[in-house]
Design a protein around this motif. Structure first.
Motif, PDB file in Angstrom:
ATOM      1  N   HIS A  96       5.025   0.496  -8.683  1.00 15.87           N
ATOM      2  CA  HIS A  96       5.381   1.817  -8.091  1.00 15.87           C
ATOM      3  C   HIS A  96       5.038   3.075  -9.029  1.00 15.87           C
ATOM      4  N   SER A 136      -5.098   5.319  -0.392  1.00 18.83           N
ATOM      5  CA  SER A 136      -3.928   4.300  -0.062  1.00 18.83           C
ATOM      6  C   SER A 136      -4.442   3.028  -0.071  1.00 18.83           C
ATOM      7  N   TYR A 137      -5.749   2.710   0.231  1.00 19.54           N
ATOM      8  CA  TYR A 137      -5.963   1.145   0.272  1.00 19.54           C
ATOM      9  C   TYR A 137      -6.689   0.740  -0.834  1.00 19.54           C
ATOM     10  N   ALA A 196      -3.657  -0.343  -3.584  1.00 20.23           N
ATOM     11  CA  ALA A 196      -2.329  -1.150  -3.086  1.00 20.23           C
ATOM     12  C   ALA A 196      -2.625  -2.730  -3.190  1.00 20.23           C
ATOM     13  N   ILE A 229      -1.490  -4.855   3.486  1.00 20.08           N
ATOM     14  CA  ILE A 229      -1.614  -3.409   3.799  1.00 20.08           C
ATOM     15  C   ILE A 229      -1.262  -3.349   5.389  1.00 20.08           C
ATOM     16  N   ALA A 264       4.371  -0.250   1.925  1.00 17.45           N
ATOM     17  CA  ALA A 264       3.944   1.013   1.788  1.00 17.45           C
ATOM     18  C   ALA A 264       2.826   1.699   2.819  1.00 17.45           C
ATOM     19  N   ARG A 298       0.800   3.967   5.190  1.00 13.14           N
ATOM     20  CA  ARG A 298       0.583   5.320   5.302  1.00 13.14           C
ATOM     21  C   ARG A 298       1.194   6.187   6.131  1.00 13.14           C
ATOM     22  N   GLU A 330       4.659   5.058   2.054  1.00 11.04           N
ATOM     23  CA  GLU A 330       3.624   5.267   1.132  1.00 11.04           C
ATOM     24  C   GLU A 330       4.284   6.553  -0.057  1.00 11.04           C
ATOM     25  N   ALA A 353       2.342   2.844  -3.063  1.00 11.46           N
ATOM     26  CA  ALA A 353       0.950   2.013  -2.671  1.00 11.46           C
ATOM     27  C   ALA A 353      -0.045   1.778  -3.993  1.00 11.46           C
TER      28      ALA A 353
END
Length: 731
Positions: free
Chosen positions: A350, A384-385, A388, A392, A398, A400, A447, A470
């Motif tokens: 993080h 986001s992806y 990470a 997911i 985390a 979205r 996230e 994420a």
């Protein structure tokens, strides 16, 4: 060497330019994080797979903290073994090894240098704990009071609390007296005695003073100490003997200067008695002029809660040092799955954003910065992806903001309309705190985590800090710094030009198109293009190694004379199953039985339209990617769903047999096994990168062309039109 390390000179130079932009704008951005590591030679051990605690992990934690204290040249820090996280089902809190120091370089510990693992082979007197407490009472000039002695634990307990009387601070102590015809008995357990004090047995005796809550580090001048009524103090310092070691447990004080004075009194007592000690208990209360780092255990990993720093070059030095010291102990930031695919530590990495103090946090001074970050991430699924971990989706650690709770976007837009520069921190938390949460309402598993920004109901966590969750752990320091630089550049851009575009309604497109490597990388290219227009030029080549690990190649081959075929791992949002009853209560398992991969075919541009892709006997749809490439996404049952009978679910659809045709002319194809090529499972993790690579090669096998048949067309889905889901196949 990864691509970020190869291009490090250019990356470092861009970091300086971003730093100059941040300084010129007066952003005052401080960044920290929570990197995680695993033991490179013990990956089969449970403590490096799923368990939080372990003997080797504890020893490595001690060694890592000791090395970081030396490497960071911390000025006479306070070293302390405290209590960490404590989750339901765990018998005791986890340990947390901490180092704390002053920003101004003044020593926090004035005695002999401490190490958190201090031990002595010299004999300790049986009454060493009593001698220590008696001397400490004299150093603090406390009234004479008999401490509570606990022979069964070789411990002495001294009730102690800083209070305010007539607007002046003072130390207070008291006697603990057992109820009539009874004895005070500690609570059962294996934790330090300071966490098992019999407070309920003391009765409801009121303390006629308020606890001191002073914050000025250097002007605390206590008046004469006070003898409070018996049993009225519910905080205590504990000194106990553990084997040939004397341990001092620090109570949870809210007054920072009182805590520091108590620490110095303990150091003086240690010097007077020439008695080495080890500190445990509660760390100093949070204060802008105090810094700290912790090494803590988490399931399968060792986590470092690294202290924030306020400029790019300090961030570089800190990150490089952290990776170097971890590596010197045999720790690594990368591991391999059973089938040989590379993966991160599994514990995350993080990133935290804040200021030197809560009041100077850029997120509280400019709430529109928080809006810009949330909105821009929501516009770009690659952020986001793309960085990470493997797990997911709505139920991950985390998710979205728009995963699992689509109605939140409407509420979030309403909240954004009310964000103003003159809002106080409590109002920011009231507007956004309950919206940034997972489907269960857990604000920590989001996230964008605001738990340490300014939570109204938790004053002790009002730090002005935003946590970006994420982010998985990169394998080397250069990749980690590249991620940090990406965030810093976005902050610099949004500080000058807030991002205020309306939120996008992606719908099911998030878990359709944006789970493929091609779509993620195309979206990320648009992020880099935005930063380029903002004056911060990131070379896409810097991220090559990252995306190669994020979407590893499963196999590739040349077929026919002018066609090629490549398989790459795609993302799959594994769902969490319903509650199940076990010995520890109830739990929810993760369904990791599905997998998704990307098929990329390259061929002559003028003949690409005649391409047909057959997968396990079904003709599947594909999408053009440029003039001479086609992409298809296949989702399939890779293994039996956990906890189900074979007849109650779709059987594993393995191996995947893929054949390409130009019209009705066979071109060739491949066979792919998600696990061992005999249909079974590998029993042990790969012991080296070479063995992992060999397992990947074994699972991909080129196939010769076959004759054309009238292959049925796989039914498509309106919700996920770009994903060929083999579970929809029949026959």
């Amino acid at each position: 060497m990864g691509s970020a390390a190869k291009h490090w000179t250019a990356i470092a130079a861009l970091g300086d330019r971003v730093e100059a932009a941040l300084q010129a704008s007066g952003v005052e951005l401080w960044m920290g994080g929570e990197p995680t590591f695993v033991a490179a030679n013990q990956l089969e051990d449970l403590q490096w797979r799923t368990a939080a605690l372990g003997a080797e992990k504890y020893q490595l934690g001690l060694s890592l903290l000791d090395r970081l204290v030396t490497a960071f040249q911390l000025p006479q820090p306070l070293l302390l073994e405290g209590t960490g996280k404590w989750y339901p089902g765990e018998l005791a809190p986890r340990w947390a090894l901490g180092a704390y120091w002053r920003r101004d370089g003044q020593p926090l510990w004035r005695g002999e240098p401490l190490t958190v693992s201090t031990a002595t082979t010299a004999a300790i007197a049986t009454d060493a704990a009593q001698q220590f407490v008696q001397t400490l009472q004299q150093v603090l000039q406390l009234p004479v009071v008999e401490p509570w002695i606990v022979p069964a634990e070789s411990a002495v307990v001294l009730p102690l609390l800083p209070i305010r009387r007539a607007d002046q601070p003072a130390w207070a102590t008291c006697a603990w007296i057992a109820p009539e015809s009874a004895n005070l008995v500690p609570l059962e357990g294996e934790t330090p005695l300071g966490l098992r004090l019999p407070l309920q047995q003391l009765g409801d005796i009121d303390l006629p003073y308020e606890p001191d809550d002073s914050t000025d580090l250097d002007s605390w001048q206590p008046g004469p100490a006070i003898l409070a009524p018996p049993n009225s103090l519910k905080l205590a310092l504990v000194v106990r003997q553990v084997e040939q070691q004397l341990r001092v447990f620090l109570p949870p004080l809210i007054s920072v200067p009182a805590y520091l004075q108590l620490v110095q009194a303990i150091a003086k007592t240690s010097d007077i008695l020439q008695q080495p000690i080890r500190l445990e208990g509660y760390p100093p209360p949070r204060h802008p002029e105090l810094l700290g780092l912790q090494v803590t255990p988490d399931p399968g990993v060792l986590e470092v809660n690294i202290h924030p720093v306020g400029d790019w070059r300090s961030l570089v030095a800190q990150t490089q040092c952290l990776y170097q010291e971890a590596q010197s102990l045999g720790l690594t930031a990368q591991r391999f799955q059973f089938n040989g695919l590379p993966t991160d530590t599994g514990g995350g990495a993080h990133i935290t954003l804040g200021g030197r103090s809560p009041q100077t946090s850029p997120l509280l001074r400019r709430p529109d910065l928080l809006q810009s970050l949330i909105s821009y991430w929501q516009h770009h699924p690659s952020l986001s992806y793309g960085f990470a971990g493997w797990f997911i989706g709505p139920t991950c650690q985390a998710p979205r903001v728009d995963e699992g709770r689509p109605e939140i976007l409407y509420e979030l837009e309403l909240a954004f309309e009310q964000l103003r520069a003159d809002l106080n921190p409590a109002a920011i938390d009231a507007l956004l705190g309950h919206l940034l949460a997972d489907v269960s309402g857990n604000t920590h598993r989001a996230e964008f985590c605001l738990d340490k920004l300014w939570p109204s109901r938790m004053p002790t966590q009002q730090w002005g800090v935003l946590e970006l969750r994420a982010f998985a752990m990169p394998p080397d320091a250069a990749e980690r710094l590249l991620q940090l630089l990406l965030v810093r550049a976005l902050v610099a851009w949004f500080w000058r030009s807030p991002f205020q575009a309306p939120l996008r309604r992606w719908g099911t497109e998030l878990h359709d198109r944006f789970l493929s490597p091609a779509a993620i990388q195309a979206d990320f290219q648009s992020v880099l293009a935005d930063l380029n227009r903002a004056g911060f030029t990131f070379d896409p080549a810097w991220f090559a190694s990252h995306f190669a690990d994020r979407f590893p190649t499963l196999g590739c081959c040349t077929i026919a004379s002018d066609w090629s075929l490549e398989l790459r791992h795609s993302l799959e949002p594994w769902p969490v199953l319903a509650e199940d009853v076990n010995q520890g209560g109830t739990s929810r398992g993760v369904d990791a039985s599905l997998e998704r991969l990307q098929i990329r075919v390259q061929g002559p541009a003028d003949r690409l339209r005649s391409l047909r892709i057959i997968c396990n006997g079904w003709q599947i749809a594909w999408q053009p990617a440029g003039l001479d490439q086609a992409i298809a996404i296949v989702r399939f049952q890779a293994r039996q769903r956990p906890g189900t009978l074979p007849l109650a679910t779709i059987a594993p659809q393995i191996p995947l047999e893929i054949q390409l045709f130009e019209g009705q002319q066979g071109l060739g194809g491949c066979c792919y096994w998600p696990e061992a090529p005999d249909g079974g499972f590998y029993e042990q993790l790969p012991t080296s990168a070479a063995e992992a690579a060999q397992r990947c090669r074994d699972r991909f096998q080129p196939m010769a062309a076959i004759a054309w048949q009238r292959w049925p067309i796989l039914p498509s889905s309106k919700e996920f039109p770009e994903t060929a889901d083999l579970r929809r196949s029949r026959g």
